[in-house]
Motif scaffolding. Sequence first.
Motif, PDB file in Angstrom:
ATOM      1  N   MET A 139      16.278  27.817  41.607  1.00 51.01           N
ATOM      2  CA  MET A 139      15.035  27.522  42.270  1.00 51.01           C
ATOM      3  C   MET A 139      14.349  26.365  41.548  1.00 51.01           C
ATOM      4  N   ASN A 140      13.781  25.470  42.312  1.00 55.54           N
ATOM      5  CA  ASN A 140      13.073  24.322  41.767  1.00 55.54           C
ATOM      6  C   ASN A 140      11.576  24.580  41.891  1.00 55.54           C
ATOM      7  N   TRP A 141      10.867  24.630  40.761  1.00 54.08           N
ATOM      8  CA  TRP A 141       9.426  24.909  40.809  1.00 54.08           C
ATOM      9  C   TRP A 141       8.684  23.868  41.626  1.00 54.08           C
ATOM     10  N   LYS A 142       9.227  22.665  41.724  1.00 47.35           N
ATOM     11  CA  LYS A 142       8.558  21.592  42.462  1.00 47.35           C
ATOM     12  C   LYS A 142       8.447  21.893  43.956  1.00 47.35           C
ATOM     13  N   ASP A 143       9.238  22.836  44.436  1.00 47.10           N
ATOM     14  CA  ASP A 143       9.137  23.256  45.833  1.00 47.10           C
ATOM     15  C   ASP A 143       7.950  24.190  46.050  1.00 47.10           C
ATOM     16  N   HIS A 144       7.364  24.697  44.973  1.00 48.34           N
ATOM     17  CA  HIS A 144       6.312  25.707  45.075  1.00 48.34           C
ATOM     18  C   HIS A 144       5.003  25.299  44.420  1.00 48.34           C
ATOM     19  N   VAL A 145       5.052  24.497  43.379  1.00 45.48           N
ATOM     20  CA  VAL A 145       3.863  24.132  42.611  1.00 45.48           C
ATOM     21  C   VAL A 145       3.521  22.675  42.890  1.00 45.48           C
ATOM     22  N   VAL A 146       2.256  22.448  43.239  1.00 47.27           N
ATOM     23  CA  VAL A 146       1.802  21.086  43.522  1.00 47.27           C
ATOM     24  C   VAL A 146       0.480  20.831  42.812  1.00 47.27           C
ATOM     25  N   VAL A 147       0.145  19.550  42.688  1.00 46.30           N
ATOM     26  CA  VAL A 147      -1.139  19.143  42.140  1.00 46.30           C
ATOM     27  C   VAL A 147      -1.802  18.240  43.173  1.00 46.30           C
ATOM     28  N   ASP A 148      -3.017  18.618  43.554  1.00 39.46           N
ATOM     29  CA  ASP A 148      -3.801  17.829  44.499  1.00 39.46           C
ATOM     30  C   ASP A 148      -5.183  17.639  43.876  1.00 39.46           C
ATOM     31  N   PRO A 149      -5.550  16.410  43.553  1.00 38.43           N
ATOM     32  CA  PRO A 149      -6.847  16.174  42.906  1.00 38.43           C
ATOM     33  C   PRO A 149      -8.031  16.715  43.714  1.00 38.43           C
ATOM     34  N   LYS A 150      -7.833  16.943  45.004  1.00 37.55           N
ATOM     35  CA  LYS A 150      -8.914  17.442  45.863  1.00 37.55           C
ATOM     36  C   LYS A 150      -9.012  18.969  45.860  1.00 37.55           C
ATOM     37  N   VAL A 151      -8.042  19.629  45.235  1.00 41.88           N
ATOM     38  CA  VAL A 151      -8.025  21.099  45.220  1.00 41.88           C
ATOM     39  C   VAL A 151      -8.107  21.584  43.779  1.00 41.88           C
ATOM     40  N   LEU A 152      -9.098  22.401  43.491  1.00 41.86           N
ATOM     41  CA  LEU A 152      -9.294  22.989  42.159  1.00 41.86           C
ATOM     42  C   LEU A 152      -9.266  21.934  41.047  1.00 41.86           C
TER      43      LEU A 152
END
Length: 79
Positions: free
Chosen positions: A1-14
């Motif tokens: 499993m690739n964590w990049k498929d599930h974890v993201v960073v969006d400067p507009k969220v949190l």
Amino acid sequence: MNWKDHVVVDPKVLVGKPIIRGTRISVELLMDRLSDGWSMEQILESYPRVTRDDVLAAISFVTEVFREEDYIAIQKATA
């Protein structure tokens, strides 16, 4: 499993904290729950939009971040 498929960073969220894709649930929150002794089942029941793979991806993400760090927070570890 690739964590990049599930974890993201969006400067507009949190304020840009790593989150589970499609949610406002941060990796930090999941790590806090696990460190409080919550089971996988408790997390999944409390956060229905989070999957088992999401939690495992969050753990993988944190593991990779620590693996890439050039230092260890000695003061935190010895406190």
